[in-house]
Scaffold this motif. Structure first.
Motif, PDB file in Angstrom:
ATOM      1  N   PHE A  26       0.833  -1.202   0.000  1.00  0.00           N
ATOM      2  CA  PHE A  26       0.000   0.000   0.000  1.00  0.00           C
ATOM      3  C   PHE A  26       0.872   1.259   0.000  1.00  0.00           C
ATOM      4  N   ILE A  27       1.902   1.276   0.829  1.00  0.00           N
ATOM      5  CA  ILE A  27       2.789   2.441   0.929  1.00  0.00           C
ATOM      6  C   ILE A  27       3.519   2.679  -0.395  1.00  0.00           C
ATOM      7  N   ILE A  28       4.084   1.596  -0.956  1.00  0.00           N
ATOM      8  CA  ILE A  28       4.812   1.714  -2.220  1.00  0.00           C
ATOM      9  C   ILE A  28       3.883   2.184  -3.345  1.00  0.00           C
ATOM     10  N   HIS A  29       2.723   1.535  -3.410  1.00  0.00           N
ATOM     11  CA  HIS A  29       1.736   1.867  -4.451  1.00  0.00           C
ATOM     12  C   HIS A  29       1.312   3.336  -4.341  1.00  0.00           C
ATOM     13  N   THR A  30       1.059   3.801  -3.140  1.00  0.00           N
ATOM     14  CA  THR A  30       0.614   5.175  -2.917  1.00  0.00           C
ATOM     15  C   THR A  30       1.684   6.176  -3.336  1.00  0.00           C
ATOM     16  N   ILE A  31       2.934   5.883  -2.987  1.00  0.00           N
ATOM     17  CA  ILE A  31       4.040   6.767  -3.379  1.00  0.00           C
ATOM     18  C   ILE A  31       4.135   6.856  -4.903  1.00  0.00           C
ATOM     19  N   VAL A  32       4.022   5.701  -5.563  1.00  0.00           N
ATOM     20  CA  VAL A  32       4.099   5.672  -7.032  1.00  0.00           C
ATOM     21  C   VAL A  32       2.955   6.478  -7.656  1.00  0.00           C
ATOM     22  N   ILE A  33       1.734   6.320  -7.128  1.00  0.00           N
ATOM     23  CA  ILE A  33       0.565   7.040  -7.643  1.00  0.00           C
ATOM     24  C   ILE A  33       0.745   8.551  -7.498  1.00  0.00           C
ATOM     25  N   VAL A  34       1.189   8.978  -6.318  1.00  0.00           N
ATOM     26  CA  VAL A  34       1.365  10.417  -6.065  1.00  0.00           C
ATOM     27  C   VAL A  34       2.459  10.990  -6.970  1.00  0.00           C
ATOM     28  N   MET A  35       3.580  10.281  -7.080  1.00  0.00           N
ATOM     29  CA  MET A  35       4.673  10.759  -7.935  1.00  0.00           C
ATOM     30  C   MET A  35       4.252  10.815  -9.406  1.00  0.00           C
ATOM     31  N   ASP A  36       3.531   9.794  -9.841  1.00  0.00           N
ATOM     32  CA  ASP A  36       3.044   9.757 -11.225  1.00  0.00           C
ATOM     33  C   ASP A  36       2.103  10.926 -11.490  1.00  0.00           C
ATOM     34  N   GLY A  37       1.220  11.187 -10.549  1.00  0.00           N
ATOM     35  CA  GLY A  37       0.245  12.258 -10.724  1.00  0.00           C
ATOM     36  C   GLY A  37       0.855  13.645 -10.709  1.00  0.00           C
ATOM     37  N   LEU A  38       1.888  13.844  -9.904  1.00  0.00           N
ATOM     38  CA  LEU A  38       2.518  15.162  -9.801  1.00  0.00           C
ATOM     39  C   LEU A  38       3.506  15.425 -10.932  1.00  0.00           C
ATOM     40  N   ASN A  39       3.898  14.365 -11.625  1.00  0.00           N
ATOM     41  CA  ASN A  39       4.852  14.493 -12.722  1.00  0.00           C
ATOM     42  C   ASN A  39       4.098  14.695 -14.043  1.00  0.00           C
ATOM     43  N   ASP A  40       3.770  15.938 -14.349  1.00  0.00           N
ATOM     44  CA  ASP A  40       3.007  16.238 -15.568  1.00  0.00           C
ATOM     45  C   ASP A  40       3.778  15.797 -16.808  1.00  0.00           C
ATOM     46  N   GLU A  41       3.042  15.209 -17.752  1.00  0.00           N
ATOM     47  CA  GLU A  41       3.611  14.815 -19.039  1.00  0.00           C
ATOM     48  C   GLU A  41       3.023  15.744 -20.096  1.00  0.00           C
ATOM     49  N   LEU A  42       3.688  16.849 -20.319  1.00  0.00           N
ATOM     50  CA  LEU A  42       3.169  17.875 -21.220  1.00  0.00           C
ATOM     51  C   LEU A  42       3.746  17.690 -22.618  1.00  0.00           C
ATOM     52  N   MET A  43       2.898  17.202 -23.499  1.00  0.00           N
ATOM     53  CA  MET A  43       3.246  17.004 -24.900  1.00  0.00           C
ATOM     54  C   MET A  43       2.094  17.519 -25.762  1.00  0.00           C
ATOM     55  N   PRO A  44       2.388  18.050 -26.932  1.00  0.00           N
ATOM     56  CA  PRO A  44       1.293  18.460 -27.832  1.00  0.00           C
ATOM     57  C   PRO A  44       0.424  17.250 -28.181  1.00  0.00           C
ATOM     58  N   VAL A  45      -0.880  17.376 -27.984  1.00  0.00           N
ATOM     59  CA  VAL A  45      -1.814  16.279 -28.258  1.00  0.00           C
ATOM     60  C   VAL A  45      -3.009  16.811 -29.040  1.00  0.00           C
ATOM     61  N   PHE A  62      -3.842  12.485  -7.664  1.00  0.00           N
ATOM     62  CA  PHE A  62      -4.007  11.119  -7.144  1.00  0.00           C
ATOM     63  C   PHE A  62      -4.900  10.266  -8.047  1.00  0.00           C
ATOM     64  N   HIS A  63      -5.566  10.901  -8.970  1.00  0.00           N
ATOM     65  CA  HIS A  63      -6.559  10.245  -9.835  1.00  0.00           C
ATOM     66  C   HIS A  63      -5.973   9.864 -11.196  1.00  0.00           C
ATOM     67  N   ILE A  64      -4.770  10.350 -11.472  1.00  0.00           N
ATOM     68  CA  ILE A  64      -4.213  10.236 -12.823  1.00  0.00           C
ATOM     69  C   ILE A  64      -3.823   8.804 -13.187  1.00  0.00           C
ATOM     70  N   SER A  65      -3.137   8.083 -12.300  1.00  0.00           N
ATOM     71  CA  SER A  65      -2.689   6.725 -12.635  1.00  0.00           C
ATOM     72  C   SER A  65      -3.859   5.825 -13.018  1.00  0.00           C
ATOM     73  N   SER A 108      -0.633  13.501 -19.341  1.00  0.00           N
ATOM     74  CA  SER A 108      -1.438  13.950 -18.193  1.00  0.00           C
ATOM     75  C   SER A 108      -0.921  15.257 -17.606  1.00  0.00           C
ATOM     76  N   ALA A 109      -1.834  15.948 -16.933  1.00  0.00           N
ATOM     77  CA  ALA A 109      -1.499  17.151 -16.171  1.00  0.00           C
ATOM     78  C   ALA A 109      -2.425  17.207 -14.971  1.00  0.00           C
ATOM     79  N   HIS A 110      -1.895  17.636 -13.832  1.00  0.00           N
ATOM     80  CA  HIS A 110      -2.719  17.657 -12.616  1.00  0.00           C
ATOM     81  C   HIS A 110      -3.210  19.068 -12.305  1.00  0.00           C
ATOM     82  N   ALA A 111      -4.379  19.125 -11.703  1.00  0.00           N
ATOM     83  CA  ALA A 111      -4.960  20.396 -11.286  1.00  0.00           C
ATOM     84  C   ALA A 111      -4.148  20.971 -10.129  1.00  0.00           C
ATOM     85  N   ASP A 112      -3.969  22.290 -10.139  1.00  0.00           N
ATOM     86  CA  ASP A 112      -3.155  22.947  -9.105  1.00  0.00           C
ATOM     87  C   ASP A 112      -3.995  23.245  -7.865  1.00  0.00           C
ATOM     88  N   ILE A 113      -4.325  22.186  -7.152  1.00  0.00           N
ATOM     89  CA  ILE A 113      -5.080  22.345  -5.910  1.00  0.00           C
ATOM     90  C   ILE A 113      -4.732  21.186  -4.981  1.00  0.00           C
TER      91      ILE A 113
END
Length: 198
Positions: A28-47, A152-155, A171-176
């Motif tokens: 649970f701890i590992i999974h949660t860390i991965v989810i949070v890091m994935d969500g905060l790491n925006d992947e900004l590419m032209p789409v 937290f919802h991105i993964s 993906s990109a996360h909302a700034d809140i």
């Protein structure tokens, strides 16, 4: 002798369940860390298109803070030229408002023209949003997508979109950030695997 065997069996069962609980907690701890890091790491590419996932609409008919943050992020990235179209995806919440329509109206207020906004009025959950977006992308001949939601919802959402056969997902996360995010992060653990097994 029998009592000794029974005690050893009980001891073994206790140790087994303690070890299993410890392993689950670690996962649970590992999974949660991965989810949070994935969500905060925006992947900004032209789409081709961005998808903004719905959230609560206030009783006033205005987007909640969470929803507004998602829409503001999409408007910001649209102005920066990351995508041509925006899909606003939501359903009718308990407040009685059509989330997608509220989202569209908000983006129009932000200066985005109506012809660049596509409504998905049946995005009642992330999986349905992924299904509906897949159909829209096929109809419009769009290949790449950027998901915009809470970090937290991105993964989980990317996993749902991937299941629809969409290959180019960014993906990109909302700034809140809110205190209630703690509950939402915990909830993502079972929700992620529920989606994985769909």
């Amino acid at each position: 002798m029998i009592e000794g065997v029974e005690l050893n069996t009980v001891h073994f069962i206790k140790r087994f369940f303690l070890a299993a609980a410890a392993a689950l907690l670690l996962w649970f701890i590992i999974h949660t860390i991965v989810i949070v890091m994935d969500g905060l790491n925006d992947e900004l590419m032209p789409v081709d298109v961005a998808v903004v996932l719905g959230n609560k609409v206030e009783t006033t008919g205005r987007p909640s803070n969470r929803l507004q943050a998602r829409l503001d992020k999409s408007a910001e990235l649209y102005r920066e030229g990351y995508f041509t179209y925006i899909v606003v995806s939501g359903g009718i919440g308990k407040e009685g408002f059509d989330e997608a329509k509220v989202m569209k109206d908000y983006l129009i207020e932000k200066g985005i023209t109506e012809d660049k906004i596509i409504e998905d009025n049946n995005g009642y959950n992330s999986y349905m949003t992924a299904q509906n977006t897949s159909h829209i992308m096929n109809e419009q001949q769009l290949d790449s997508v950027m998901i915009i939601t809470q970090y937290f919802h991105i993964s989980r959402t990317k996993s749902a979109f991937s299941k629809m056969g969409i290959e180019e997902i960014y993906s990109a996360h909302a700034d809140i950030f809110e205190f209630r995010d703690l509950y939402s992060i915990i909830r993502e653990f079972p929700a992620y695997y529920k989606y994985l097994l769909k």
